[in-house]
Design an enzyme around this catalytic site. Sequence first.
Site, PDB file in Angstrom:
ATOM      1  N   HIS A 152       0.830  -1.096  -0.026  1.00 40.70           N
ATOM      2  CA  HIS A 152      -0.125  -0.144   0.041  1.00 40.70           C
ATOM      3  C   HIS A 152       1.010   1.149   0.058  1.00 40.70           C
ATOM      4  O   HIS A 152       0.800   2.315   0.764  1.00 40.70           O
ATOM      5  CB  HIS A 152      -0.952   0.000   1.051  1.00 40.70           C
ATOM      6  CG  HIS A 152      -0.170  -0.184   2.606  1.00 40.70           C
ATOM      7  ND1 HIS A 152      -1.020  -0.739   3.550  1.00 40.70           N
ATOM      8  CD2 HIS A 152       0.674   0.294   2.938  1.00 40.70           C
ATOM      9  CE1 HIS A 152      -0.230  -0.792   4.782  1.00 40.70           C
ATOM     10  NE2 HIS A 152       0.728  -0.087   4.255  1.00 40.70           N
ATOM     11  N   HIS A 199      -1.040   5.241   9.370  1.00 43.19           N
ATOM     12  CA  HIS A 199       0.355   5.796   9.409  1.00 43.19           C
ATOM     13  C   HIS A 199       0.284   7.282  10.180  1.00 43.19           C
ATOM     14  O   HIS A 199       0.721   8.338   9.709  1.00 43.19           O
ATOM     15  CB  HIS A 199       0.698   5.849   8.014  1.00 43.19           C
ATOM     16  CG  HIS A 199       0.785   4.675   7.327  1.00 43.19           C
ATOM     17  ND1 HIS A 199      -0.138   3.986   6.650  1.00 43.19           N
ATOM     18  CD2 HIS A 199       1.873   3.616   6.950  1.00 43.19           C
ATOM     19  CE1 HIS A 199       0.058   2.769   6.071  1.00 43.19           C
ATOM     20  NE2 HIS A 199       1.284   2.790   6.460  1.00 43.19           N
ATOM     21  N   HIS A 333      10.854  -3.507   3.081  1.00 40.13           N
ATOM     22  CA  HIS A 333      11.419  -2.108   3.095  1.00 40.13           C
ATOM     23  C   HIS A 333      11.584  -1.469   4.342  1.00 40.13           C
ATOM     24  O   HIS A 333      11.066  -1.863   5.567  1.00 40.13           O
ATOM     25  CB  HIS A 333      10.293  -1.140   2.520  1.00 40.13           C
ATOM     26  CG  HIS A 333       8.941  -0.973   3.307  1.00 40.13           C
ATOM     27  ND1 HIS A 333       8.222  -2.113   3.482  1.00 40.13           N
ATOM     28  CD2 HIS A 333       8.374   0.197   3.620  1.00 40.13           C
ATOM     29  CE1 HIS A 333       7.078  -1.583   4.184  1.00 40.13           C
ATOM     30  NE2 HIS A 333       7.101  -0.542   4.274  1.00 40.13           N
ATOM     31  N   GLU A 380       4.899  -4.945   8.469  1.00 39.23           N
ATOM     32  CA  GLU A 380       3.470  -4.753   8.142  1.00 39.23           C
ATOM     33  C   GLU A 380       3.049  -6.164   7.412  1.00 39.23           C
ATOM     34  O   GLU A 380       1.720  -6.404   7.478  1.00 39.23           O
ATOM     35  CB  GLU A 380       3.481  -3.768   6.949  1.00 39.23           C
ATOM     36  CG  GLU A 380       3.768  -2.345   7.621  1.00 39.23           C
ATOM     37  CD  GLU A 380       3.524  -1.382   6.402  1.00 39.23           C
ATOM     38  OE1 GLU A 380       3.342  -0.198   6.693  1.00 39.23           O
ATOM     39  OE2 GLU A 380       3.760  -1.730   5.194  1.00 39.23           O
TER      40      GLU A 380
END
Length: 434
Positions: A152, A199, A333, A380
């Site tokens: 996302h 976030h 990431h 995540e």
Amino acid sequence: MSLDKTYKLVPGTTVFDSEQSAKGYHLNQFCMSLMTAENRASYLADERAYLNAWPLREEQRQALLDRDLNAAMREGGNIYFLAKWGATLGLSFQQMAGSMTGMTEQEYRDMMVRGGRSVEGNRIDHAVLEAAHAIGAPAVHAEVTGAVFTSHVPAIGAALDHGKTDEPYWRPVFEGYEYSRRWQRENVPDVVFLVYNDHASAFDQSVIPTFVLGTGASYPTADEGYGPRPVPGIESDPDLAAHIAHSLIRDDFDLTLVNEMTVDHGLTVPLSLMFGDVERWPCKVIPFHVNVVQYPVPSGARCFRLGQALRRAIESYDRPVKVQVWGTGGMSHQLQGPRAGLINREWDNAFLDRLVEDPAGLAETPHLEYVEEAGSEGIELVMWLIARGAMSDVDGSGEVEVKHRFYHVPASNTAVGHLILENHPRVDEPAVKE
């Protein structure tokens, strides 16, 4: 069988459950507004005008104007919220309680001095309870039709919003979703249960819930610092969400239920990737936030079990609703520190392999491995295990079919992963707990 709500049969009692909460949301929020002296003064100066400023049903307004607490309770009011209203009117708790029993304050006080109301004669009639327990499984029920897994990345949303999808940098990313959009058009569900992480948009450090289930009717798009994305907010399904909340909490998953919040790129980017540029999303969306920002975060094993409980919850819902469960975030990431920019193609693709072939084993992967191998933000990926746990092959009651798989590096700072699984449960075998 349907969810056990036999508490509704207890005489003279209104249990404040998720259905009551949805019914009385604005009524209870009105009561909360009376926690400031200024608002109390405004209300007492002109009750009707103050009430008219709230989106209340006329039955709710009239209950308050009539000082009828029983009617207010029927309309979704909760006694702890209504106590704020009573205090504004100068009523004691005994006055309020007495008014619901037909007693004066003194009569009620005398009853309490004598030991209170006896439970004898105030229990459920056994015949009524037995009849309720005799109700079997619903003739129809909701079903999980598939799972979508996708990164996302916020930069993907920016590329979509600014018309950059055909640029050489971005074209390979969006080509990987061309099949997905065709598949989605042919398989539009009634509801998407979308697992994502906020976030620092709706939740800051004042409140850090682990699992958040959106039980409201709609949620607007968040402003993440650049202005809200030019995409529609989501319309949810509060009835199904309330049912899921009841089932998951009864299954010992502690949830935070949220009626108002904004939704950020973690939720809107997957919708854009799968549905394209639309004025309105073609289905309802139930948001489910997972804290993967501040440790401790939930384990993959717990997320996997939650997915299994989620399918049981969905399949105990007595309406023929088609539901897709989406897991979002990742892949590898890292956005901070000297290791910023870390990508691990080999680990990512092994994760995709195991997600299909060995989800139960994958669920045991420790947090340390996610952080070391996939980067600090790669954690995540535990959210994908919620969607995977909701598939019928996990408990042997069906099979899954891989419809699409895609992997690409990079999208801004992130490796992009994507998978579509169709769920094929065996007929007439809902995963409902007895």
